[in-house]
Design a protein around this motif. Structure first.
Motif, short mmCIF file in Angstrom:
data_model
loop_
_atom_site.label_atom_id
_atom_site.label_comp_id
_atom_site.label_asym_id
_atom_site.label_seq_id
_atom_site.Cartn_x
_atom_site.Cartn_y
_atom_site.Cartn_z
N TRP A 78 39.29 -2.69 -20.80
CA TRP A 78 39.11 -1.98 -19.46
C TRP A 78 40.36 -0.86 -19.36
O TRP A 78 41.45 -1.44 -19.41
CB TRP A 78 39.33 -2.94 -18.42
N THR A 79 39.59 0.25 -19.46
CA THR A 79 40.83 1.45 -19.27
C THR A 79 41.31 1.63 -17.76
O THR A 79 42.52 2.01 -17.59
CB THR A 79 40.27 2.74 -19.97
N ASN B 149 37.00 0.15 -13.56
CA ASN B 149 35.68 0.53 -13.57
C ASN B 149 35.14 0.98 -14.91
O ASN B 149 34.08 1.36 -15.06
CB ASN B 149 35.10 1.53 -12.39
N THR B 150 36.18 1.22 -15.98
CA THR B 150 35.72 1.75 -17.03
C THR B 150 36.10 0.82 -18.41
O THR B 150 37.18 0.48 -18.50
CB THR B 150 36.35 2.98 -17.52
N MET C 104 36.05 0.24 -22.27
CA MET C 104 36.11 0.96 -23.59
C MET C 104 35.67 0.35 -24.61
O MET C 104 36.29 -0.69 -24.87
CB MET C 104 37.43 2.01 -23.55
#
Length: 124
Positions: free
Chosen positions: A68-69, A72-73, A75
């Motif tokens: 998680w980057t 909400n993202t 990767m």
């Protein structure tokens, strides 16, 4: 003249509490599915290289990463861990490229798995 509209929403606090509890479980399920598929993608890439394997380093150090980057993202990456990996991917008219091929091969599997997880959670 109208005084506006009054709405009563019973259970909103409980619904918000449940959503906050649910979100980490959904994110964990998405990350676990991504890790499983990324591992398959890494294996596939190592088995389908098109260059002549002289030292085995380029093959051995093809690595998938899932993280998680931000909140909400998620990767998912597949990358070379050798300094000449960029040449394998970009030189010789991409004749030896494997990363893009692996991504194209596994994108439908990611999409199908994540859609299934989200639908089973009844989020959409």
């Amino acid at each position: 003249m109208s005084d506006g509209c009054k709405m009563e929403m019973h259970g909103l606090d409980e619904a918000m509490k449940r959503l906050k509890e649910f979100t980490p479980r959904l994110k964990a399920a998405l990350a676990m599915d991504a890790q499983n598929i990324a591992t398959e993608m890494e294996k596939w890439a190592k088995e389908n290289i098109v260059w002549t394997d002289r030292t085995a380093h380029a093959r051995i150090f093809l690595k998938s990463t899932v993280k998680w980057t931000n909140s909400n993202t998620l990767m998912v990456a597949l990358s070379h861990q050798v300094d000449y990996g960029v040449y394998l991917e970009l030189c010789n008219e991409s004749k030896y490229a494997i990363l893009e091929k692996a991504i194209q091969e596994f994108t439908p599997q990611f999409m199908k798995g994540w859609k299934k997880i989200v639908e089973s959670a009844k989020v959409i």
